[in-house]
Design an enzyme around this catalytic site. Structure first.
Site, PDB file in Angstrom:
ATOM      1  N   SER A  84      65.174-112.115  -1.341  1.00 14.13           N
ATOM      2  CA  SER A  84      64.197-112.439  -0.528  1.00 14.13           C
ATOM      3  C   SER A  84      64.616-113.151   0.855  1.00 14.13           C
ATOM      4  CB  SER A  84      63.222-113.813  -1.228  1.00 14.13           C
ATOM      5  OG  SER A  84      64.113-114.679  -1.024  1.00 14.13           O
ATOM      6  N   ASP A  85      63.740-113.221   1.905  1.00 14.37           N
ATOM      7  CA  ASP A  85      64.206-114.062   3.027  1.00 14.37           C
ATOM      8  C   ASP A  85      64.174-115.346   2.721  1.00 14.37           C
ATOM      9  OD1 ASP A  85      64.919-114.752   5.416  1.00 14.37           O
ATOM     10  OD2 ASP A  85      63.626-113.452   6.609  1.00 14.37           O
ATOM     11  N   TYR A  86      64.428-116.199   3.674  1.00 20.38           N
ATOM     12  CA  TYR A  86      64.822-117.672   3.428  1.00 20.38           C
ATOM     13  C   TYR A  86      63.317-118.451   2.755  1.00 20.38           C
ATOM     14  CZ  TYR A  86      67.043-122.139   4.702  1.00 20.38           C
ATOM     15  OH  TYR A  86      67.750-123.144   4.731  1.00 20.38           O
TER      16      TYR A  86
END
Ligand code: NOJ
Length: 721
Positions: free
Chosen positions: A263-265
């Site tokens: 996932s992104d942040y």
């Protein structure tokens, strides 16, 4: 380890340990770390407790820290499963090369690969196992600050550059301590946020998505990228990290991707804010169902995944599959045998900023600069006595761009340093004139700048945008020069016409007035470590500009969206651009076309396109059309030219672009030299996504052209049978 051994390792793991493999947290939880993070920090963590089971960390400083992180983890983990260490190594680590948008303007896949190669060597020495690179989002809107992170508005360029980066960074064998794994991002269509505002939703037809956005990610997957990062944005209503169609159907089934999805942040946690998950536990479920293996920061999986499995909401089978993907990646990197991979303090010393890397960075900075205008001012004469260097970037080291590592700017060569290296005898006067910050309206320095300009033989005006005004979370609703820089430019140019303007910026800027008055205009983007040397060599002709715009520059922000590969309306505007024609598709108050079109860029020499030939008039579906373009260096200097090949499908079942770049090649020619550049065009390049969303080519007439967008110079027709 063999796959069999990995499976038995998995079998011996507790539920909590399995979940841990899917958790990533900031390395700053375990070490003191000055590296920037790009979102809210993780919750106060039970760090020691977590370290027992943790799968990966992101963002650390050096090999010493990398080793300490790994050592500490291995001592705590009863299974001794090494951590994955990840980092954003985007346009270099210690040696910074030009921002990706600039690299796109290089139109040189090999040069991009060369730069990625040095980044790989520095990053592996630092202890990085995975880089969040390449970013290949199609970006066509200058308001979106992350346009600096991509290569082009054309997905074919992004795909080619992205694939080149993946291949050189991962090498043939990831277990080689100098190779690191690539995470392609941001899947998908992150570069098309509504109104150009970062993180914003994207509404787009599947046809448009498949035609103009997905191909670049696919090219990187086909090149073997081991990880992919879903984008923050909702795509047609579903945030990518929870988008089963995007991830399970397109990525895994259609493209056959078998690597790790991260996932992104905090993107998993943000599913709650976006309103598609009721709470954090629900968010974890949605992300797992969409095949997101690792949760980057904020511990949503850490806190909720085990419970979801115990309750049977997420199957143990799905969990095991995700964990196996992570274990396989660790195994491919050889971490079970060598958990420190390439981390080495000695190696860091040997490769960081080594002469070979600096020389590559300098060449890249030179070959990605785009000469937009030159009325005989450049190159400057070397016998110049007094040089005035004016503007907010005159003495600045902030020439690296958003994703350069903190501290890297101390190694950046400034303009005065670069000029002195080239012309030690010349007298150099510097004046800042004004600031570049948004809202900085201080005119106090302009008079002194004008005086310096008057007294000089040659003036360099270094203006643009502060380097952190483009990049993540840096959108603008206006893309003109910030502050009073335009006033400074008007005054300085009026004071001395022997002025060359250098632009430092991460997004296409709307500078029609500057372009009208500037005697010479050189778009430098953010050139990186060797900025000053590259600028000096370009200004005085030791290097010949050869960059071409990989994204058009607008007259005004109101022109967006402004893709170079636009389709025709039923009422295209006839005649010259600029003047409105009633009841045609045009603006009453400005041109339709960009200020500078995609593919445009000048040189100190002149290239003449003499011939465009095809070896036949029609091709069958299995055939290949041979296209040859003959050009000549008709000027007085050696130079490089990017030969661009455009396609137009004359009649199709859906409206097709009036110009579509399908290939390019960069060539170097001595003065007077002539060459023939050959391209092969196959049926595959004639395909498009039809109304029913099938990829097809349709028989009929096509045009093939060379030149640049909106200025096709030579054209030939052929038929697909
Ligand atoms: C957020 C950004 O969107 C992404 O590009 C980056 O890789 C991660 N943060 C990690 O820093």
């Amino acid at each position: 380890m063999t796959d069999h051994e990995l499976k038995s390792l998995l079998e011996g793991m507790t539920l909590e340990e399995k979940v841990g493999q899917l958790v990533q947290c900031n390395a700053g939880n375990f070490i003191s770390n000055s590296m920037g993070i790009t979102g809210p920090d993780g919750e106060a963590l039970p760090a020691e407790e977590m370290n027992r089971v943790l799968g990966s960390v992101l963002t650390f400083e050096n090999a010493e820290q990398a080793k300490a992180l790994q050592e500490k983890h291995l001592a705590a983990d009863r299974n001794r499963i090494p951590l994955l260490l990840m980092m954003d190594v985007i346009h270099g680590l210690r040696t910074t090369y030009p921002i990706p948008l600039a690299m796109g303007c290089g139109f040189d896949d090999a040069l991009t690969a060369e730069c990625a190669d040095m980044a790989r060597r520095e990053a592996s020495a630092c202890g990085v196992h995975v880089t969040f690179n390449p970013m290949v989002d199609t970006a066509r809107d200058a308001r979106w600050g992350r346009i600096m992170e991509t290569y082009s508005e054309e997905p074919m360029i992004n795909g080619r550059m992205g694939a080149a980066i993946v291949k050189i960074t991962q090498g043939k064998n990831l277990a080689d301590p100098e190779n690191i794994a690539c995470c392609v991002k941001h899947y998908a269509a992150y570069g098309a946020p509504e109104a150009g505002r970062d993180y914003n939703a994207v509404e787009m037809s599947e046809r448009q998505l498949r035609e103009s956005y997905l191909p670049a990610y696919k090219a990187c997957v086909d090149a073997g990228a081991r990880l992919i990062m879903p984008s923050f944005n909702a795509l047609n209503g579903i945030p990518s990290v929870a988008n089963q169609w995007l991830m399970n159907q397109v990525l895994r089934k259609e493209w056959g991707f078998d690597g790790v999805v991260i996932s992104d942040y905090d993107a998993v946690g943000e599913l709650v804010t976006q309103g598609v998950a009721a709470d954090a536990k629900d968010a974890a479920r949605l992300a797992m169902e969409a095949g997101c293996d690792i949760d980057m920061v904020k511990n949503i999986y850490y806190e909720h995944l085990a419970e979801l499995v115990r309750e049977g909401i997420v199957t143990e089978e799905a969990l095991n599959a995700a964990v196996m993907r992570v274990l396989r990646l660790k195994n491919e990197l050889g971490l079970f045998e060598n958990p420190y991979h390439g981390a080495s303090e000695e190696k860091e010393k040997a490769v960081y900023l080594c002469p070979a890397h600096r020389e590559t960075a300098r060449r890249a900075a030179e070959e990605t600069a785009v000469l937009l205008k030159n009325e005989g001012v450049l190159p400057f004469r070397k016998d110049v006595k007094r040089i005035a260097l004016i503007g907010p970037f005159a003495e600045s080291r902030q020439l690296n761009g958003f994703w350069s590592r903190p501290g890297a700017e101390q190694y950046t060569v400034t303009l005065p340093e670069g000029i002195r290296n080239l012309l030690p005898e010349a007298e150099l006067v510097t004046e800042k004139g004004c600031g570049a910050d948004l809202g900085d309206m201080d005119r106090g320095g302009i008079e002194a700048a004008v005086r310096a300009a008057k007294e000089a033989d040659a003036v360099i005006l270094a203006i643009g945008e502060p380097e952190y005004d483009s990049g993540e979370g840096r959108s603008r609703s206006d893309v003109t020069l910030p502050g009073v820089q335009m006033e400074l430019a008007e005054r300085v140019i009026a004071a001395n016409p022997n002025t060359a303007v250098l632009l430092f910026n991460g997004r296409p800027l709307a500078v029609p007035e500057l372009s009208r008055i500037a005697p010479a205009l050189l778009e430098m983007w953010y050139p990186g470590t060797e900025a000053g040397n590259a600028c000096a060599r370009l200004l005085w002709g030791d290097a010949n500009p050869c960059g071409k715009l990989s994204v058009g520059l607008p007259y005004s922000v109101g022109q967006y969206p402004m893709p170079y590969n636009r389709t025709n309306t039923g009422r295209p505007k006839p005649g010259p651009d600029g003047q409105p024609v009633p009841f045609t598709s045009c603006y009453l108050d400005g041109p339709n076309l960009p200020l500078y079109s995609f593919g445009y860029g000048l040189s100190y020499t002149r290239f003449e396109y003499e011939k465009l030939e095809t070896d036949r008039d029609s091709i069958g579906r299995e055939d290949c059309l041979q296209v040859s373009v003959t050009l000549r260096n008709a000027g007085e200097r050696r130079g490089k030219e990017t030969v661009q090949l455009y396609l137009r499908d004359r009649v199709a079942s859906v409206v097709r672009p009036i110009q579509q770049l399908i290939d390019y090649q960069k060539v170097e020619l001595a003065p007077g030299e002539r060459t023939t550049v050959r391209f092969r065009v196959t049926e595959k390049q004639l395909r498009f996504w039809n109304f029913a969303c099938r990829e097809v080519s349709e028989p009929g007439e096509f045009e093939i052209s060379c030149g640049w967008a909106d200025h096709l110079l030579l054209t030939r027709r052929f038929e697909l049978k």
